[in-house]
Write a protein that holds these residues in place. Structure first.
Motif, PDB file in Angstrom:
ATOM      1  N   GLU A 102       0.838  -1.205   0.000  1.00 20.36           N
ATOM      2  CA  GLU A 102       0.000   0.000   0.000  1.00 20.36           C
ATOM      3  C   GLU A 102       0.864   1.244   0.000  1.00 20.36           C
ATOM      4  O   GLU A 102       1.926   1.289   0.640  1.00 20.36           O
ATOM      5  CB  GLU A 102      -0.914   0.006   1.229  1.00 20.36           C
ATOM      6  CG  GLU A 102      -1.798   1.235   1.319  1.00 20.36           C
ATOM      7  CD  GLU A 102      -2.657   1.261   2.585  1.00 20.36           C
ATOM      8  OE1 GLU A 102      -2.891   2.364   3.111  1.00 20.36           O
ATOM      9  OE2 GLU A 102      -3.073   0.172   3.041  1.00 20.36           O
ATOM     10  N   LEU A 103       0.388   2.263  -0.717  1.00 21.54           N
ATOM     11  CA  LEU A 103       0.995   3.589  -0.708  1.00 21.54           C
ATOM     12  C   LEU A 103      -0.057   4.575  -0.182  1.00 21.54           C
ATOM     13  O   LEU A 103      -1.012   4.904  -0.909  1.00 21.54           O
ATOM     14  CB  LEU A 103       1.446   3.995  -2.108  1.00 21.54           C
ATOM     15  CG  LEU A 103       2.536   3.141  -2.763  1.00 21.54           C
ATOM     16  CD1 LEU A 103       2.808   3.639  -4.184  1.00 21.54           C
ATOM     17  CD2 LEU A 103       3.812   3.155  -1.937  1.00 21.54           C
ATOM     18  N   PRO A 104       0.072   5.037   1.063  1.00 29.69           N
ATOM     19  CA  PRO A 104      -0.880   6.011   1.613  1.00 29.69           C
ATOM     20  C   PRO A 104      -0.305   7.439   1.568  1.00 29.69           C
ATOM     21  O   PRO A 104       0.803   7.703   2.024  1.00 29.69           O
ATOM     22  CB  PRO A 104      -1.049   5.546   3.065  1.00 29.69           C
ATOM     23  CG  PRO A 104       0.259   4.878   3.401  1.00 29.69           C
ATOM     24  CD  PRO A 104       0.903   4.424   2.116  1.00 29.69           C
ATOM     25  N   PHE A 105      -1.069   8.369   1.004  1.00 32.42           N
ATOM     26  CA  PHE A 105      -0.673   9.773   0.914  1.00 32.42           C
ATOM     27  C   PHE A 105      -1.566  10.611   1.829  1.00 32.42           C
ATOM     28  O   PHE A 105      -2.726  10.265   2.071  1.00 32.42           O
ATOM     29  CB  PHE A 105      -0.832  10.297  -0.515  1.00 32.42           C
ATOM     30  CG  PHE A 105       0.058   9.655  -1.537  1.00 32.42           C
ATOM     31  CD1 PHE A 105       1.229  10.277  -1.936  1.00 32.42           C
ATOM     32  CD2 PHE A 105      -0.285   8.435  -2.120  1.00 32.42           C
ATOM     33  CE1 PHE A 105       2.051   9.694  -2.896  1.00 32.42           C
ATOM     34  CE2 PHE A 105       0.526   7.847  -3.084  1.00 32.42           C
ATOM     35  CZ  PHE A 105       1.702   8.483  -3.473  1.00 32.42           C
ATOM     36  N   THR A 106      -1.028  11.765   2.303  1.00 31.86           N
ATOM     37  CA  THR A 106      -1.844  12.750   3.002  1.00 31.86           C
ATOM     38  C   THR A 106      -1.483  14.140   2.497  1.00 31.86           C
ATOM     39  O   THR A 106      -0.297  14.492   2.408  1.00 31.86           O
ATOM     40  CB  THR A 106      -1.635  12.699   4.532  1.00 31.86           C
ATOM     41  OG1 THR A 106      -1.862  11.371   5.009  1.00 31.86           O
ATOM     42  CG2 THR A 106      -2.623  13.630   5.236  1.00 31.86           C
ATOM     43  N   PHE A 107      -2.510  14.944   2.179  1.00 30.09           N
ATOM     44  CA  PHE A 107      -2.334  16.321   1.732  1.00 30.09           C
ATOM     45  C   PHE A 107      -3.098  17.229   2.692  1.00 30.09           C
ATOM     46  O   PHE A 107      -4.168  16.865   3.186  1.00 30.09           O
ATOM     47  CB  PHE A 107      -2.853  16.494   0.305  1.00 30.09           C
ATOM     48  CG  PHE A 107      -2.199  15.558  -0.688  1.00 30.09           C
ATOM     49  CD1 PHE A 107      -1.009  15.903  -1.291  1.00 30.09           C
ATOM     50  CD2 PHE A 107      -2.776  14.327  -1.001  1.00 30.09           C
ATOM     51  CE1 PHE A 107      -0.389  15.049  -2.198  1.00 30.09           C
ATOM     52  CE2 PHE A 107      -2.174  13.462  -1.902  1.00 30.09           C
ATOM     53  CZ  PHE A 107      -0.970  13.831  -2.503  1.00 30.09           C
ATOM     54  N   TYR A 108      -2.555  18.436   2.941  1.00 29.65           N
ATOM     55  CA  TYR A 108      -3.109  19.327   3.949  1.00 29.65           C
ATOM     56  C   TYR A 108      -3.479  20.673   3.338  1.00 29.65           C
ATOM     57  O   TYR A 108      -2.791  21.181   2.451  1.00 29.65           O
ATOM     58  CB  TYR A 108      -2.099  19.540   5.078  1.00 29.65           C
ATOM     59  CG  TYR A 108      -1.703  18.265   5.792  1.00 29.65           C
ATOM     60  CD1 TYR A 108      -2.449  17.780   6.859  1.00 29.65           C
ATOM     61  CD2 TYR A 108      -0.587  17.539   5.384  1.00 29.65           C
ATOM     62  CE1 TYR A 108      -2.100  16.606   7.504  1.00 29.65           C
ATOM     63  CE2 TYR A 108      -0.237  16.362   6.027  1.00 29.65           C
ATOM     64  CZ  TYR A 108      -0.994  15.896   7.080  1.00 29.65           C
ATOM     65  OH  TYR A 108      -0.635  14.727   7.708  1.00 29.65           O
ATOM     66  N   SER A 109      -4.577  21.249   3.858  1.00 27.17           N
ATOM     67  CA  SER A 109      -5.041  22.550   3.391  1.00 27.17           C
ATOM     68  C   SER A 109      -5.439  23.393   4.599  1.00 27.17           C
ATOM     69  O   SER A 109      -6.258  22.947   5.426  1.00 27.17           O
ATOM     70  CB  SER A 109      -6.247  22.377   2.459  1.00 27.17           C
ATOM     71  OG  SER A 109      -6.761  23.622   2.059  1.00 27.17           O
ATOM     72  N   PRO A 110      -4.864  24.624   4.767  1.00 26.96           N
ATOM     73  CA  PRO A 110      -5.174  25.453   5.953  1.00 26.96           C
ATOM     74  C   PRO A 110      -6.606  25.983   5.926  1.00 26.96           C
ATOM     75  O   PRO A 110      -7.209  26.161   4.865  1.00 26.96           O
ATOM     76  CB  PRO A 110      -4.151  26.584   5.849  1.00 26.96           C
ATOM     77  CG  PRO A 110      -3.791  26.657   4.401  1.00 26.96           C
ATOM     78  CD  PRO A 110      -3.890  25.258   3.871  1.00 26.96           C
ATOM     79  N   LEU A 111      -7.148  26.246   7.128  1.00 24.39           N
ATOM     80  CA  LEU A 111      -8.493  26.800   7.283  1.00 24.39           C
ATOM     81  C   LEU A 111      -8.433  28.105   8.073  1.00 24.39           C
ATOM     82  O   LEU A 111      -7.548  28.295   8.917  1.00 24.39           O
ATOM     83  CB  LEU A 111      -9.402  25.812   8.022  1.00 24.39           C
ATOM     84  CG  LEU A 111      -9.748  24.490   7.330  1.00 24.39           C
ATOM     85  CD1 LEU A 111     -10.518  23.602   8.289  1.00 24.39           C
ATOM     86  CD2 LEU A 111     -10.570  24.745   6.070  1.00 24.39           C
ATOM     87  N   ASN A 112      -9.395  29.001   7.799  1.00 31.97           N
ATOM     88  CA  ASN A 112      -9.594  30.207   8.602  1.00 31.97           C
ATOM     89  C   ASN A 112      -8.325  31.040   8.753  1.00 31.97           C
ATOM     90  O   ASN A 112      -8.010  31.534   9.843  1.00 31.97           O
ATOM     91  CB  ASN A 112     -10.141  29.839   9.992  1.00 31.97           C
ATOM     92  CG  ASN A 112     -11.411  29.018   9.909  1.00 31.97           C
ATOM     93  OD1 ASN A 112     -12.273  29.279   9.072  1.00 31.97           O
ATOM     94  ND2 ASN A 112     -11.536  28.015  10.769  1.00 31.97           N
TER      95      ASN A 112
END
Length: 281
Positions: A102-112
């Motif tokens: 398995e290849l698990p990715f995580t991407f992040y996006s700021p809020l407020n």
């Protein structure tokens, strides 16, 4: 005219129709269960597999089984959103042994208005490999048990990718027991420790997971509705997320799973969602 004389045939017809429908449902269930269990060797019990913490391969896997999964998820973490994506391939090289990469990715996006530098960096989380062996399969009592091991080579985030390339390792042995109650009700326990070793600080951190699930499989189909309870013990801290879910067959060898996540005692996480596409070539 006596009302009783009018209603009696209607009631008898309704009762007869209901009985026939129940018999038809039972036939469908037993035929589908026989399709999985009775016409092939070695023996195998049909179990509903949870959609979020999924199994390495079906319990009692038969040689030659294989499956591709693509998962997409969104989690609200108060100051930022995190987007999960995973690609995994699982197969059974021999009877009752399942393997997975398995290849698990995580991407992040700021809020407020949260500063981008203050949130985690996008990353390929790890290179993940796993093995699962079903050591107990009993069709008479509709119960299966398995043990397995997941190893994750943790990778540095994209800001510092390659420096180092592998930042740590996660060791995760686990135990599974599953039971089907009658034709439709399924229950499963998936539990084990997760031991994380950080190569940069040379420190080890351990948690213990207890994942329980309950599902109702719709008569004569592979579709189900159910819920997972994903629980983590971390020293004196306890976290639990409730994940109601459903699985739908959209083609003979293609299914879609839809999951919602409702945290019970997490301090920094709100609701989440997850979709899993399952293709059995």
């Amino acid at each position: 005219m006596n009302i009783k004389n009018i209603l009696m045939p209607i009631l008898l017809l309704a009762s007869y129709t209901s009985t026939i429908a129940q018999i038809d449902d039972a036939k469908k269930d037993s035929l589908y269960i026989q399709e999985v269990e009775d016409y092939q060797e070695p023996g195998k019990v049909l179990h509903a597999e949870p959609l979020y913490i999924d199994l390495i391969r079906d319990l009692g896997a038969r040689k030659g089984e294989k499956e591709w999964n693509v998962g997409l998820g969104l989690t609200d973490n108060l100051s930022f959103d995190s987007y999960e994506m995973l690609v995994e391939y699982e197969w059974a090289p021999v009877d009752r042994l399942g393997l997975e990469v398995e290849l698990p990715f995580t991407f992040y996006s700021p809020l407020n208005g949260t500063a981008k530098d203050s949130i985690p960096s996008n990353k390929l989380n790890s290179l993940k490999a796993a093995v699962q062996w079903s050591f107990f399969v009993n069709e008479r009592i509709a119960t299966s048990m398995a043990v397995g091991y997941i190893n994750e080579f943790e990778l540095s985030d994209f800001r510092s990718f390659g420096n180092p390339f592998i930042s740590g390792n996660i060791y995760n042995p686990f135990f599974i027991v599953a039971k089907r109650w009658g034709n439709n009700i399924h229950s499963l326990i998936y539990t084990g420790p997760m031991i994380e070793r950080n190569f940069q600080t040379n420190k080890t951190h351990s948690t213990y997971d207890i994942n329980t699930s309950f599902h109702y499989m719709i008569s004569g189909t592979r579709n189900f509705i159910g819920v997972e309870f994903n629980k983590t013990l971390d020293n004196d801290d306890f976290d639990m997320t409730i994940r109601p879910q459903m699985r739908l067959g959209i083609a003979e060898n293609l299914l879609i799973g839809i999951v919602a996540g409702i945290p019970v005692s997490r301090e920094n996480e709100r609701v989440s969602s997850f979709i899993r596409l399952i293709w059995e070539p």
